[in-house]
Design a protein around this motif. Structure first.
Motif, PDB file in Angstrom:
ATOM      1  N   ASP A  43      -8.173   7.776  -8.376  1.00 28.18           N
ATOM      2  CA  ASP A  43      -9.324   8.644  -8.658  1.00 28.18           C
ATOM      3  C   ASP A  43     -10.078   8.934  -7.362  1.00 28.18           C
ATOM      4  OD1 ASP A  43     -11.639   9.879  -9.464  1.00 28.18           O
ATOM      5  OD2 ASP A  43     -12.109   8.449 -11.051  1.00 28.18           O
ATOM      6  N   PRO A  44     -10.143  10.198  -6.919  1.00 27.70           N
ATOM      7  CA  PRO A  44     -10.809  10.515  -5.649  1.00 27.70           C
ATOM      8  C   PRO A  44     -12.314  10.292  -5.687  1.00 27.70           C
ATOM      9  CG  PRO A  44     -10.190  12.522  -6.802  1.00 27.70           C
ATOM     10  CD  PRO A  44      -9.563  11.396  -7.553  1.00 27.70           C
ATOM     11  N   THR A  45     -12.895  10.170  -6.869  1.00 25.49           N
ATOM     12  CA  THR A  45     -14.342   9.965  -6.966  1.00 25.49           C
ATOM     13  C   THR A  45     -14.726   8.485  -6.955  1.00 25.49           C
ATOM     14  OG1 THR A  45     -14.358   9.905  -9.397  1.00 25.49           O
ATOM     15  CG2 THR A  45     -14.499  12.070  -8.337  1.00 25.49           C
ATOM     16  N   LEU A  46     -13.753   7.608  -6.881  1.00 22.94           N
ATOM     17  CA  LEU A  46     -14.028   6.171  -6.873  1.00 22.94           C
ATOM     18  C   LEU A  46     -14.850   5.806  -5.642  1.00 22.94           C
ATOM     19  CD1 LEU A  46     -13.158   3.659  -8.610  1.00 22.94           C
ATOM     20  CD2 LEU A  46     -11.428   3.251  -6.859  1.00 22.94           C
ATOM     21  N   THR A  47     -15.871   4.999  -5.819  1.00 24.60           N
ATOM     22  CA  THR A  47     -16.703   4.617  -4.678  1.00 24.60           C
ATOM     23  C   THR A  47     -15.913   3.721  -3.728  1.00 24.60           C
ATOM     24  OG1 THR A  47     -17.568   2.608  -5.722  1.00 24.60           O
ATOM     25  CG2 THR A  47     -18.739   4.680  -6.170  1.00 24.60           C
ATOM     26  N   PRO A  48     -16.192   3.803  -2.424  1.00 24.38           N
ATOM     27  CA  PRO A  48     -15.478   2.957  -1.468  1.00 24.38           C
ATOM     28  C   PRO A  48     -15.619   1.463  -1.788  1.00 24.38           C
ATOM     29  CG  PRO A  48     -16.653   4.702  -0.325  1.00 24.38           C
ATOM     30  CD  PRO A  48     -17.078   4.773  -1.751  1.00 24.38           C
ATOM     31  N   ARG A  49     -16.807   1.060  -2.235  1.00 29.39           N
ATOM     32  CA  ARG A  49     -17.022  -0.358  -2.531  1.00 29.39           C
ATOM     33  C   ARG A  49     -16.155  -0.815  -3.699  1.00 29.39           C
ATOM     34  NH1 ARG A  49     -17.576  -5.440  -1.112  1.00 29.39           N
ATOM     35  NH2 ARG A  49     -18.876  -6.679  -2.539  1.00 29.39           N
ATOM     36  N   LEU A  50     -16.092  -0.039  -4.774  1.00 25.48           N
ATOM     37  CA  LEU A  50     -15.263  -0.419  -5.915  1.00 25.48           C
ATOM     38  C   LEU A  50     -13.786  -0.398  -5.535  1.00 25.48           C
ATOM     39  CD1 LEU A  50     -14.872  -1.239  -8.809  1.00 25.48           C
ATOM     40  CD2 LEU A  50     -15.127   1.158  -9.499  1.00 25.48           C
ATOM     41  N   ARG A  51     -13.374   0.577  -4.727  1.00 27.78           N
ATOM     42  CA  ARG A  51     -11.982   0.634  -4.273  1.00 27.78           C
ATOM     43  C   ARG A  51     -11.621  -0.639  -3.504  1.00 27.78           C
ATOM     44  NH1 ARG A  51      -8.497   4.688  -3.680  1.00 27.78           N
ATOM     45  NH2 ARG A  51     -10.158   6.177  -4.198  1.00 27.78           N
ATOM     46  N   GLU A  52     -12.508  -1.047  -2.614  1.00 27.16           N
ATOM     47  CA  GLU A  52     -12.275  -2.244  -1.811  1.00 27.16           C
ATOM     48  C   GLU A  52     -12.142  -3.480  -2.704  1.00 27.16           C
ATOM     49  OE1 GLU A  52     -14.775  -4.951   1.438  1.00 27.16           O
ATOM     50  OE2 GLU A  52     -15.337  -2.853   1.085  1.00 27.16           O
ATOM     51  N   GLN A  53     -13.021  -3.585  -3.704  1.00 28.42           N
ATOM     52  CA  GLN A  53     -13.000  -4.755  -4.585  1.00 28.42           C
ATOM     53  C   GLN A  53     -11.769  -4.766  -5.492  1.00 28.42           C
ATOM     54  OE1 GLN A  53     -15.276  -6.606  -2.779  1.00 28.42           O
ATOM     55  NE2 GLN A  53     -15.640  -7.547  -4.776  1.00 28.42           N
ATOM     56  N   LEU A  54     -11.361  -3.608  -5.964  1.00 29.27           N
ATOM     57  CA  LEU A  54     -10.161  -3.544  -6.793  1.00 29.27           C
ATOM     58  C   LEU A  54      -8.920  -3.932  -5.990  1.00 29.27           C
ATOM     59  CD1 LEU A  54     -10.812  -0.327  -8.915  1.00 29.27           C
ATOM     60  CD2 LEU A  54     -10.813  -2.707  -9.716  1.00 29.27           C
ATOM     61  N   LEU A  55      -8.846  -3.469  -4.755  1.00 30.36           N
ATOM     62  CA  LEU A  55      -7.724  -3.847  -3.898  1.00 30.36           C
ATOM     63  C   LEU A  55      -7.723  -5.358  -3.651  1.00 30.36           C
ATOM     64  CD1 LEU A  55      -7.798  -0.889  -1.348  1.00 30.36           C
ATOM     65  CD2 LEU A  55      -5.969  -1.381  -2.985  1.00 30.36           C
ATOM     66  N   LEU A  56      -8.903  -5.917  -3.395  1.00 28.73           N
ATOM     67  CA  LEU A  56      -9.019  -7.361  -3.198  1.00 28.73           C
ATOM     68  C   LEU A  56      -8.580  -8.108  -4.455  1.00 28.73           C
ATOM     69  CD1 LEU A  56      -9.967  -9.947  -1.762  1.00 28.73           C
ATOM     70  CD2 LEU A  56     -12.298  -9.417  -2.538  1.00 28.73           C
ATOM     71  N   SER A  57      -8.985  -7.613  -5.614  1.00 28.94           N
ATOM     72  CA  SER A  57      -8.633  -8.286  -6.864  1.00 28.94           C
ATOM     73  C   SER A  57      -7.128  -8.364  -7.058  1.00 28.94           C
ATOM     74  CB  SER A  57      -9.271  -7.564  -8.057  1.00 28.94           C
ATOM     75  OG  SER A  57      -8.595  -6.353  -8.365  1.00 28.94           O
ATOM     76  N   GLN A  58      -6.410  -7.326  -6.620  1.00 23.81           N
ATOM     77  CA  GLN A  58      -4.958  -7.334  -6.797  1.00 23.81           C
ATOM     78  C   GLN A  58      -4.271  -8.263  -5.801  1.00 23.81           C
ATOM     79  OE1 GLN A  58      -3.762  -5.611  -9.768  1.00 23.81           O
ATOM     80  NE2 GLN A  58      -5.940  -6.108  -9.717  1.00 23.81           N
ATOM     81  N   ARG A  59      -4.856  -8.415  -4.618  1.00 24.11           N
ATOM     82  CA  ARG A  59      -4.319  -9.407  -3.675  1.00 24.11           C
ATOM     83  C   ARG A  59      -4.534 -10.819  -4.231  1.00 24.11           C
ATOM     84  NH1 ARG A  59      -6.979  -5.972   0.026  1.00 24.11           N
ATOM     85  NH2 ARG A  59      -8.602  -7.520   0.466  1.00 24.11           N
ATOM     86  N   LEU A  60      -5.703 -11.034  -4.806  1.00 21.07           N
ATOM     87  CA  LEU A  60      -5.986 -12.327  -5.425  1.00 21.07           C
ATOM     88  C   LEU A  60      -5.059 -12.576  -6.613  1.00 21.07           C
ATOM     89  CD1 LEU A  60      -9.889 -12.148  -5.365  1.00 21.07           C
ATOM     90  CD2 LEU A  60      -8.499 -13.827  -4.145  1.00 21.07           C
ATOM     91  N   ARG A  61      -4.811 -11.517  -7.367  1.00 21.83           N
ATOM     92  CA  ARG A  61      -3.954 -11.652  -8.551  1.00 21.83           C
ATOM     93  C   ARG A  61      -2.532 -12.042  -8.158  1.00 21.83           C
ATOM     94  NH1 ARG A  61      -1.593 -13.085 -11.815  1.00 21.83           N
ATOM     95  NH2 ARG A  61      -1.357 -12.580 -14.037  1.00 21.83           N
ATOM     96  N   GLU A  62      -2.012 -11.408  -7.112  1.00 17.26           N
ATOM     97  CA  GLU A  62      -0.667 -11.742  -6.641  1.00 17.26           C
ATOM     98  C   GLU A  62      -0.633 -13.163  -6.089  1.00 17.26           C
ATOM     99  OE1 GLU A  62       2.050 -10.026  -7.051  1.00 17.26           O
ATOM    100  OE2 GLU A  62       0.912  -8.453  -8.083  1.00 17.26           O
ATOM    101  N   PHE A  63      -1.661 -13.548  -5.367  1.00 15.81           N
ATOM    102  CA  PHE A  63      -1.740 -14.894  -4.801  1.00 15.81           C
ATOM    103  C   PHE A  63      -1.763 -15.940  -5.914  1.00 15.81           C
ATOM    104  CE2 PHE A  63      -4.048 -18.596  -3.230  1.00 15.81           C
ATOM    105  CZ  PHE A  63      -3.484 -18.823  -1.991  1.00 15.81           C
ATOM    106  N   ALA A  64      -2.485 -15.655  -6.994  1.00 15.58           N
ATOM    107  CA  ALA A  64      -2.610 -16.600  -8.095  1.00 15.58           C
ATOM    108  C   ALA A  64      -1.255 -16.977  -8.666  1.00 15.58           C
ATOM    109  CB  ALA A  64      -3.502 -16.012  -9.185  1.00 15.58           C
ATOM    110  N   SER A  65      -0.381 -15.981  -8.835  1.00 19.78           N
ATOM    111  CA  SER A  65       0.942 -16.260  -9.399  1.00 19.78           C
ATOM    112  C   SER A  65       1.906 -16.803  -8.350  1.00 19.78           C
ATOM    113  CB  SER A  65       1.520 -14.997 -10.029  1.00 19.78           C
ATOM    114  OG  SER A  65       0.745 -14.592 -11.134  1.00 19.78           O
ATOM    115  N   ARG A  66       1.824 -16.258  -7.145  1.00 19.07           N
ATOM    116  CA  ARG A  66       2.784 -16.637  -6.106  1.00 19.07           C
ATOM    117  C   ARG A  66       2.509 -18.035  -5.553  1.00 19.07           C
ATOM    118  NH1 ARG A  66       1.502 -13.046  -2.786  1.00 19.07           N
ATOM    119  NH2 ARG A  66       0.409 -14.328  -1.235  1.00 19.07           N
ATOM    120  N   GLU A  67       1.230 -18.350  -5.293  1.00 19.06           N
ATOM    121  CA  GLU A  67       0.893 -19.585  -4.597  1.00 19.06           C
ATOM    122  C   GLU A  67       0.292 -20.664  -5.506  1.00 19.06           C
ATOM    123  OE1 GLU A  67       1.779 -20.040  -1.562  1.00 19.06           O
ATOM    124  OE2 GLU A  67       2.416 -17.974  -1.188  1.00 19.06           O
TER     125      GLU A  67
END
Length: 352
Positions: A43-67
């Motif tokens: 979504d091009p209207t997504l705020t930069p802050r929410l975009r950053e947090q969503l990306l972080l959440s997915q890194r955390l999500r992958e880490f949770a299962s992998r590590e």
């Protein structure tokens, strides 16, 4: 925090119909509001802050299962903006001179020491009925809950606006804690379930920051450590008074003497908090809301979330810090009768 919504779908009887309706409709509305994170990121209207947090959440999500060997499923791969401050509001209650939480029992989930509402006014109305019966009550907002993996057919538990803006370490704690509830669950033992999830979150965040690199990692770790230190000091203070109150309530003193001693202890708790806040915390006010509402119910809930956490952390060390072996042992313990479960948890955690 564990969900009552899924269990409520299984309830029957006139006395439970209102609770059933709000639980079922509230949970379904929450899941319908969620969309895959990738759709939000497109979504091009997504705020930069929410975009950053969503990306972080997915890194955390992958880490949770992998590590951390936490479940690899659709949970926390979708996001919903609920347009409110909490996912649910919990109601907890105790007697006037006891720290024993009132419990409510549900099929499959067993008995838990709180009752959750998707509408704040409904939670406060229920709390008022308990208070009218002489109970001490607490209504508190809950940013997220776990359905124990039962809602996979609805897309799994989603990320929510109620916690997505958390700092890195706090967001990691939230995701790791809720995923841990999908690993093991003991019916009728809220303290066991919540203390286990708290142990996983604490150990998991340490692993996350130990593996973190790049710009900002050190600052994020320091910010988390500062918050965690305050959290430990808060728990040390409040659990000390919780123990004193529990000893008072269990004593043979007459009720009037207990009431007077209780009032003195609660006043001293408030004074000690103000000293900590104005001194070492340099006026940090993050716990003001809790202390403004402090009573038996809020103190009882603290024990529920932290009472057995040290034992689980020792158990993790005793299993060589291997997640699979740790989880297997917790799952075994969860199947035991409650008193035997506590006895063996203590014994296993203490073994070399």
């Amino acid at each position: 925090m564990l969900a009552l919504a899924t269990a409520a779908l299984l309830l029957s009887g006139c006395a439970q119909l209102g609770y059933l309706a709000q639980s079922a409709s509230g949970h379904l509305a929450l899941t319908r509001a969620a969309r895959p994170v990738d759709e939000w990121l497109a979504d091009p209207t997504l705020t930069p802050r929410l975009r950053e947090q969503l990306l972080l959440s997915q890194r955390l999500r992958e880490f949770a299962s992998r590590e951390l060997a936490l479940p690899d499923n659709n949970s926390y791969r979708r996001y919903a903006d609920l347009q409110r401050e909490a996912a649910v509001w919990n109601v907890a209650a105790t007697p006037e001179l006891s720290l024993q939480l009132q419990s409510w029992c549900f099929p499959l989930m067993g008995c838990v020491g709180y009752r959750g509402y998707f509408d704040r006014q409904a939670a406060e109305a229920f709390a008022a009925t308990l208070a009218a019966q002489g109970a001490e009550v607490q209504v508190y907002p809950v940013p997220a809950y776990s359905t124990l993996g039962w809602s996979a057919w609805l897309g799994g538990d989603p990320l929510l606006n109620t916690f997505i803006a958390y700092p890195e370490g706090e967001l990691a704690r939230m995701i790791f804690h809720e995923l841990a509830h999908q690993v093991a669950y003991a019916a009728d033992d809220t303290e066991f379930n919540e203390s286990f999830a708290t142990a996983v979150e604490r150990l998991g965040v340490q692993r996350w920051f130990a593996a973190s690199q790049g710009q900002g990692a050190a600052a994020a770790w320091q910010r988390y450590r500062q918050g965690d230190q305050r959290r430990e000091q808060f728990l040390a203070l409040t659990l000390r008074y919780r123990q004193q109150l529990d000893e008072l309530y269990r004593s043979t003193q007459p009720d009037e003497a207990k009431r007077a001693a209780k009032q003195a202890l609660m006043a001293q708790l408030q004074a000690d908090y103000q000293q900590l806040k104005q001194g070492e915390w340099q006026s940090y006010a993050g716990y003001d809301r809790w202390f403004a509402q402090a009573n038996n119910a809020s103190l009882a809930m603290l024990g529920t979330y932290n009472g057995l956490t040290p034992q689980f952390e020792r158990l993790f060390a005793a299993r060589g810090q291997r997640w699979s072996e740790f989880y297997a042992e917790v799952q075994r313990l969860a199947k035991l009768e409650k008193s035997l479960r506590r006895q063996q948890l203590q014994a296993v955690a203490a073994s070399p």
